[in-house]
Design an enzyme around this catalytic site. Structure first.
Site, PDB file in Angstrom:
ATOM      1  N   GLY A  74       0.829  -1.201   0.000  1.00 52.24           N
ATOM      2  CA  GLY A  74       0.000   0.000   0.000  1.00 52.24           C
ATOM      3  C   GLY A  74       0.859   1.244   0.000  1.00 52.24           C
ATOM      4  CB  CYS A  75       0.069   4.710   1.006  1.00 58.57           C
ATOM      5  SG  CYS A  75       0.870   6.311   1.157  1.00 58.57           S
ATOM      6  CG  PHE A  76       5.822   4.979  -0.751  1.00 64.96           C
ATOM      7  CD1 PHE A  76       5.333   6.241  -0.467  1.00 64.96           C
ATOM      8  CD2 PHE A  76       6.361   4.763  -2.008  1.00 64.96           C
ATOM      9  CE1 PHE A  76       5.372   7.267  -1.401  1.00 64.96           C
ATOM     10  CE2 PHE A  76       6.413   5.782  -2.960  1.00 64.96           C
ATOM     11  CZ  PHE A  76       5.912   7.034  -2.651  1.00 64.96           C
TER      12      PHE A  76
END
Length: 168
Positions: free
Chosen positions: A10-12
């Site tokens: 997912g979003c880093f």
């Protein structure tokens, strides 16, 4: 001795914020990996996933422990999605650097599937590591710069991954 791990979940921003706090983590950087676009950027990363490169001391946190935490802080059962983020950039993936990491990844996934800790089967990709394109400076350590910024990652309370019985 320092080892390298490359993960996508997912979003880093949220992944980096939580993983960098583990014992033995020497450095982290976020970027784009697992795709074909050279010199990937936020605006042009094609089929790359948002990923995190981790350099760690395996005497303080083993690769297995790192993967267990990875599976605790993101939902590995939703294809191409984490929280409100949707699309292949947000897929769950483990990019192994050698055959030992590959086997540990496969064993850990089997343990997660057998545990029932998640409501569905793990869809995390397990692929050899390829190019890792470092993200722009504004994405590095984002949640340190913006403490109340967006994240969909969190440690699940009382989440402990048991190992499968030897017969499974």
């Amino acid at each position: 001795m320092t080892e390298r791990a490359v993960l996508a979940g997912g979003c880093f921003w949220g992944m980096q914020d939580l993983i960098r706090k583990l014992p033995g983590i020497e450095s982290t950087r976020v970027g784009y990996t697992g795709g074909e676009v050279p010199n990937a950027t936020y605006r042009n990363h094609g089929n790359h996933a948002e990923g995190i490169e981790i350099l760690f001391d395996p005497e303080k946190t083993s690769y297995r422990q790192l993967l267990e935490f990875f599976f605790q802080i993101h939902d590995p059962t939703t294809p191409n999605r984490q929280g409100n983020d949707r699309g292949p950039s947000y897929r769950s993936a483990i990019y192994y650097v050698d055959e030992e990491q590959k086997q540990i990844a496969l064993d850990t996934i089997a343990d997660v599937n057998a545990s029932g800790l998640w409501p569905g089967k793990v869809v995390t990709e397990v692929e050899p590591v390829s190019d890792f394109w470092e993200a722009e400076p504004e994405h590095q350590d984002y949640l340190e710069k913006v403490p109340n910024g967006y994240t969909c990652h969190f440690p699940r309370p009382n989440w402990v991954l048991p190992k499968r019985a030897a017969t499974e």
